[in-house]
Scaffold this active site. Structure first.
Site, mmCIF file in Angstrom:
data_model
loop_
_atom_site.group_PDB
_atom_site.id
_atom_site.type_symbol
_atom_site.label_atom_id
_atom_site.label_comp_id
_atom_site.label_asym_id
_atom_site.label_seq_id
_atom_site.Cartn_x
_atom_site.Cartn_y
_atom_site.Cartn_z
ATOM 1 N N SER A 205 17.573 -31.295 -12.861
ATOM 2 C CA SER A 205 16.533 -30.374 -12.420
ATOM 3 C C SER A 205 16.903 -28.941 -12.824
ATOM 4 O O SER A 205 17.212 -28.702 -13.994
ATOM 5 C CB SER A 205 16.356 -30.529 -10.902
ATOM 6 O OG SER A 205 15.224 -29.852 -10.438
ATOM 7 N N ASP B 197 8.576 -39.096 -12.413
ATOM 8 C CA ASP B 197 8.851 -37.707 -12.055
ATOM 9 C C ASP B 197 7.693 -36.845 -12.549
ATOM 10 O O ASP B 197 7.537 -36.621 -13.744
ATOM 11 C CB ASP B 197 10.173 -37.277 -12.710
ATOM 12 C CG ASP B 197 10.583 -35.857 -12.348
ATOM 13 O OD1 ASP B 197 9.784 -35.131 -11.722
ATOM 14 O OD2 ASP B 197 11.717 -35.473 -12.703
ATOM 15 N N HIS C 232 10.958 -37.291 -8.869
ATOM 16 C CA HIS C 232 12.006 -36.350 -9.260
ATOM 17 C C HIS C 232 13.322 -36.652 -8.550
ATOM 18 O O HIS C 232 14.402 -36.458 -9.113
ATOM 19 C CB HIS C 232 11.540 -34.930 -8.928
ATOM 20 C CG HIS C 232 12.433 -33.863 -9.453
ATOM 21 N ND1 HIS C 232 12.703 -33.721 -10.800
ATOM 22 C CD2 HIS C 232 13.129 -32.883 -8.838
ATOM 23 C CE1 HIS C 232 13.521 -32.697 -10.974
ATOM 24 N NE2 HIS C 232 13.796 -32.171 -9.801
#
Lengths: 375, 375
Positions: B149, B316, B349
């Site tokens: 991320s 995601d 995610h």
């Protein structure tokens, strides 16, 4: 230039029992009609509205040239839902803040503003209230009931709750219920409103304030979910609002998308009622015709006698095409006649309000076929 | 049972110039290391953290058996990033609230808590601060820099800003920049915090309060975007929290998903700093290596000399696979060596923190190949 619309209001004395166990009496329903009811009273079309809309569906108000109704591109003389052929009724739902009785009005039982005491209303309650309005207008059976998003839920509900009164149900960009993600977004928006100190437990009217912070946040969240990723990237992307230089600030507006969202939030907080927001999002959460049938949508839809048009939009991630297909599948399993159009449109959930020619074409054809049936 | 981790801190006197024009001096960086640096100093792996994480990447603290680091499933003896082979460094970023200098600490120039005066920090600034820490630890070149991320953005940035110091960059569930929708969600979260009356313009420390309402909303929004639609429907669906009966309330918890989100929001507001939230989401917004190259990512990545592993997850929607593929494409256009794994995982995610065997397998293989290179 659109035609002139004239809002009306009808008063109801008699108590309307609500799904939640309470009832509401001495209430008003704001509505508008366009076109003429024919002698057989067979050409009536009811339009149900979504979260941020009203009975003002089409036309403009006299001396307010920019006051087009929210579905003015769809409804009017010569338009897909042609008011030269149909008698169209728009009605504002109970609990709304655009004319019908809502939380900002006086509770006849207490003489004080309802505020937090306004009863929770459901899609079923709205449909029942609309049915009473139709009774008073002398309309027994609808040529069609029509709505997008939450309005589509009402159209679906009509066909189940009053099957004998609905010839066609047109359900656009809708779903048989909200999924967990939908409820989650609603819940965050509600928490933003309820935890705003200016909410005062829903009785902010008494304090002369409005929970603007919460309403702004709620609207910003809403806007993100109405738009597709694609359209947001095309419309805003990473464009800076002021030229090319970064400001390096956490609070100043840096990107165009921030400016857009703040503007939408500010505007909304000027006119929308916080209690209405809670009520309408809750009605969305609760709608679930399959619930009384252990989650079996096919059994839930067995009650229907209408013919259906379902429309969905490819980039709508709020009410995705898959959700419309669930309804289509369950209707087919009940051998109901159903047309389904999945429109490849870039605009996300908002597409149902926009001028996509394929979408408007589908609607036009369908309503032409209804007009032939009643001719 | 995991190994025992021991946090350290390093003080830096010298001013660190920041992208925004300001600088920061007399600051601390909290960090942890696992494994042993080899004699050649060639086995160092730097782990960069995302929004809600810290230098405590792996292991547990003594006498705190449930204090596993945030990537304890990935890093440790015998794990995919094997601390029997690698010397792993976790570092808390400037502006965070987990040990390194942040807005809740004293500004050496004024003797008062930074609060709103803490300078805006960027991914580039974090990388520069990390580089100084490595200098002090005697590490010239990293066997790998690794992150998911926002951590993946730092790994990518390292390979561009200090190309000679990075052998491998492992970029998981990341993107070359945020798109408009990502920025939009960050902006709503920030507005919720900033408009909370308890925020006091960022100087809430002086008032002995915390803008809890805003932090709760911010976290709820975050959680929705971390999860996939699928996993939310499986985990929560439309399940009611209390049995089968509806309460018909706009404010009581009705659905399990509401309960979950409120709990997550409450928990977060107990420990996370509001100014840190603003700073870190802004760093996310600003990251955009292509910006200095008129939006051309391929030209931006021409500076790199590293080999890459990119990993993305099919569900995601925050950092979708398509965004990782943009990086892969631009690296290939620069003839860089890049491996790419798109993991078909249901968890959205969040998947980058979870125990998907295919994902962990890819990471293990890649780090085994790195270990062979340095053996």
């Amino acid at each position: 230039m659109s035609f002139i619309a004239t809002p009306s209001s009808m008063h109801f004395e008699q108590a309307l029992p609500l799904q939640g166990g309470a009832s509401i009496h001495h209430y008003e329903l704001a509505y508008e009609t366009y076109g003429e009811l024919n002698a057989e009273r067979s050409n009536a079309v009811l339009v149900c509205h979504a979260l941020n809309a009203s009975h003002h569906v089409a036309g403009v108000y006299a001396d307010q040239p920019r006051s087009e109704g929210w579905w003015d591109n769809m409804i009017g003389p010569g338009k897909p839902v042609d008011t030269n052929r149909f008698f169209v009724i728009g009605v504002n739902n109970l609990g709304s803040c655009f004319g019908s009785t809502g939380p900002m009005h006086e509770n006849p039982d207490t003489g004080r503003v309802y505020g937090a005491d306004f009863p929770v209303v459901t899609v079923e309650d709205w449909v029942d209230a609309q049915a009473r309005l139709l009774d008073r207008l002398g309309i027994t059976r609808l040529a069609a009931v029509l709505g997008g998003s939450l309005g589509g839920m009402q159209a679906l509900c009509w066909s189940l709750r009053h099957p004998e009164r609905v010839a066609h149900a047109v359900v656009v960009a809708s779903a048989p219920n909200l999924n967990a993600e939908n409820i989650a977004f609603n819940e965050v928006a509600r928490r933003a409103i309820v935890t705003d100190p200016d909410f005062h437990g829903g009785n902010f009217y008494d304090h002369g304030v409005v929970p603007r912070r919460g309403l702004r946040i709620a609207r910003m969240i809403g806007h993100i979910t109405y738009l597709s990723d694609d359209v947001m990237n095309k419309k805003f992307g990473r464009q800076l609002r002021d030229g090319l230089e970064l400001k390096y600030s956490t609070q100043d507006i840096e990107f165009e998308i921030e400016s857009y969202l703040r503007y939408q939030g500010d505007k909304f907080s000027d006119y929308f009622d916080a209690n209405t927001y809670l009520l309408i999002t809750r009605a969305l959460d609760y709608f679930d015709p399959a619930r009384a049938h252990a989650g079996n949508l096919t059994r839930a839809l067995a009650a229907s006698q209408a013919k259906y048009l379902l429309v969905s939009f490819s980039t709508d991630w709020r009410f995705a095409p898959a959700r419309s297909r669930e309804i289509v599948k369950s209707l087919l399993e009940n051998q109901r006649r159903v047309s389904y159009a999945e429109i490849d449109a870039p605009h996300g959930h908002d597409a149902f309000l926009l001028d996509d020619p394929r979408y408007l074409g589908v609607m036009r054809s369908y309503f032409e076929s209804i007009a032939k049936e009643i001719a």
